[in-house]
Design an enzyme around this catalytic site. Structure first.
Site, PDB file in Angstrom:
ATOM      1  N   VAL B  29       8.561  -1.789  -3.122  1.00  0.00           N
ATOM      2  CA  VAL B  29       7.853  -1.323  -4.321  1.00  0.00           C
ATOM      3  C   VAL B  29       6.528  -2.070  -4.515  1.00  0.00           C
ATOM      4  CG1 VAL B  29       7.987  -1.398  -6.839  1.00  0.00           C
ATOM      5  CG2 VAL B  29       9.875  -0.411  -5.536  1.00  0.00           C
ATOM      6  N   ASP B  30       5.464  -1.313  -4.800  1.00  0.00           N
ATOM      7  CA  ASP B  30       4.158  -1.931  -5.044  1.00  0.00           C
ATOM      8  C   ASP B  30       3.855  -2.105  -6.534  1.00  0.00           C
ATOM      9  OD1 ASP B  30       3.662  -2.046  -2.348  1.00  0.00           O
ATOM     10  OD2 ASP B  30       2.597  -0.123  -2.305  1.00  0.00           O
ATOM     11  N   ALA B  31       4.474  -1.226  -7.362  1.00  0.00           N
ATOM     12  CA  ALA B  31       4.198  -1.300  -8.804  1.00  0.00           C
ATOM     13  C   ALA B  31       5.499  -1.192  -9.603  1.00  0.00           C
ATOM     14  CB  ALA B  31       3.253  -0.179  -9.218  1.00  0.00           C
ATOM     15  N   LYS B  63       1.850  -4.836  -8.837  1.00  0.00           N
ATOM     16  CA  LYS B  63       1.124  -4.277  -9.984  1.00  0.00           C
ATOM     17  C   LYS B  63       2.135  -4.088 -11.116  1.00  0.00           C
ATOM     18  CE  LYS B  63      -2.178  -2.045 -12.028  1.00  0.00           C
ATOM     19  NZ  LYS B  63      -3.001  -3.090 -12.643  1.00  0.00           N
ATOM     20  N   LYS B 250       6.563   4.361  -4.214  1.00  0.00           N
ATOM     21  CA  LYS B 250       6.311   2.913  -4.166  1.00  0.00           C
ATOM     22  C   LYS B 250       6.334   2.289  -5.565  1.00  0.00           C
ATOM     23  CE  LYS B 250       4.931   2.037   0.247  1.00  0.00           C
ATOM     24  NZ  LYS B 250       5.380   0.832   0.979  1.00  0.00           N
TER      25      LYS B 250
END
Lengths: 310, 310
Positions: B29-31, B63, B250
């Site tokens: 996961v990015d955010a 993020k 993501k």
């Protein structure tokens, strides 16, 4: 499918009231049920010829009943309004939705020791009291405000067993929270709607949000659906029938609204007459989106008198 | 079909978050998208371990986005609230439904010369102003009363092109009529709901009627359905995606409500994590009537920190 007005009229099963129909109605019907606003009066003005038409019907031995979804007044207050307009109507002939709410509690043996919270006006409180119930809320709570502060608990009466919601021009967040808490937290608490009219002629010049607005608000916060006691629900009709012992096929419902008056009459198997002296126009009746068709339609109540002739 | 709790848990496709899952989430996961009330804080109190968990996520380059349906505050007011609780969050990271309403008008090229009538609180008016729109109503109209008198016309601004409805503790009949008239009589007037939450924790001790109550009231009087801009509608997600250029696969949505937070995440194809620190309990999640299943569930946000270990 595009249809012109003439084609739509042919599609519609309603008939423009003729002299023959008027005579037929008079011969086959024992009781006439009237909506008030848009049929008998507009705001505080009597509609032309109403008084003479009612006199004629009475002289022919017809039972007259006035059925209104307006819950802001009690039967007593409605009788006074009729009187002020020069028409003699007894309280027994009036069925307003404030009275319907009180009668619903009565026929369902609502316990006298429980209380009823009212989001609505004086009419509901008066009818509850006359039926022997204890009402809370109403106009008085219109002045109350809420405190959204830490450690502040909004207290409600745990003995409230029913919330009655009708038109309320003094609606506020206090009442919305009070009614919501009763319905969500008091076990078995009833949620009763006087009616669900979207708008109504609160003044002669304009429509205003009706009971349907306040009822929807409580549906929104409680995620529950109400029991409706006014038109078009069958509760009032069952009550009327029991009281007057007249079969529905011997009744004619006269009204200006398709989704309340005409549907109410049709649901019960009454004859139905739509008048254009209120909120519904001929084009609305014949609009393809309308599925509620009265047996007959005419401009105004007194057309019956004219059609019957001297 | 009767099932015991263990059987219902097996039927449910959600998993209790494990150390393995937590590591997996962090890698994939990015955010992280967080609901606020019930996840970050309860009323005005920070939930245990939140600050450390957010610090850890930031240190891993994630993020962070805060997505709340509460429309009473603006982004600026939310940033101040975070600050008062000792957490540094920038306005750009906050997506409240008041902001969503203003952005909806902006991306749909709502004409600047038209006005917006607000049934709601200060947050909506502030966001409208920041986006360059002219708002009317709001708290100021909470003091106004109506005159239900013959020949009295309730006037409304014919240049209102949108009515925005959110939570409003100063709701009254004046505002209900104003909003209703704009939607019914101003051609093409938009009806925008910040959200439709039935209730919310307006105080730490109790739930109170939410925006869903006021929105339903206007649905009741106008017989129209609103465009919803808050959770679970996809508007905010589309907006977020465009702004941050991160694919939904993501993202992980963390929330305490099934019908808003988790549904919002699932509708968009995000990973979803339900926490029990707010309004939803484990028994609600596993109740047969619930059809909304998060990928994972855990007691509180800081469980992630504990599961990842030192």
């Amino acid at each position: 499918m595009n249809m012109n007005v003439a084609e739509r009229q042919r599609e519609c099963h309603s008939q423009l009231l003729s002299s023959h129909d008027a005579r037929d109605l008079l011969n086959s019907v024992d009781a006439f049920l009237f909506d008030c606003d848009g049929v008998i009066w507009k705001g505080d003005t009597l509609i032309d010829g109403v008084s003479q038409t009612l006199d004629m019907l009475r002289s022919k031995g017809k039972k007259l009943v006035f059925v209104t979804n307006n819950s802001t007044k009690s039967r007593r207050q409605y009788a006074k309004k009729f009187q002020s307009l020069g028409i003699s109507v007894s309280e027994d002939e009036i069925f307003c939705s404030s009275f319907a709410a009180a009668m619903f509690l009565k026929v369902n043996n609502f316990p006298r020791e429980k209380k009823v919270y009212v989001i609505g006006e004086e009419g509901i409180l008066e009818e509850l009291q006359l039926a022997g119930f204890t009402g809370l809320g109403g106009p008085e709570d219109g002045k109350k405000t809420v405190q959204l502060k830490p450690n502040c608990l909004f207290e409600h009466d745990k003995t409230v067993g029913a919330v009655v919601v009708g038109l309320d021009q003094y609606i506020n967040y206090y009442k919305l929270q009070y009614g919501t808490l009763c319905i969500r937290e008091n076990p078995g608490c009833l949620f009763i709607a006087t009616n669900q009219d979207a708008v109504g002629h609160m003044t002669d010049l304009q429509e205003w949000p009706g009971a349907g607005c306040m009822v929807a608000a409580i549906c929104g916060s409680t995620q529950k659906e109400p029991t409706v006691v006014g038109k078009p629900s069958t509760f009032l009709m069952d009550f009327l029938q029991q009281k007057f012992q007249i079969s529905c096929s011997k009744m004619c419902m006269v009204g200006d609204r398709l989704d309340t008056d005409i549907l109410f009459g049709k649901n019960a198997g009454c004859k139905t007459l739509l008048v254009f002296s209120g909120v519904t126009s001929q084009s609305t009746l014949h609009d393809p989106s309308n599925s509620i068709e009265p047996d007959y339609y005419t401009n105004k109540l007194s057309d019956i008198l004219e059609l019957l002739g001297p």
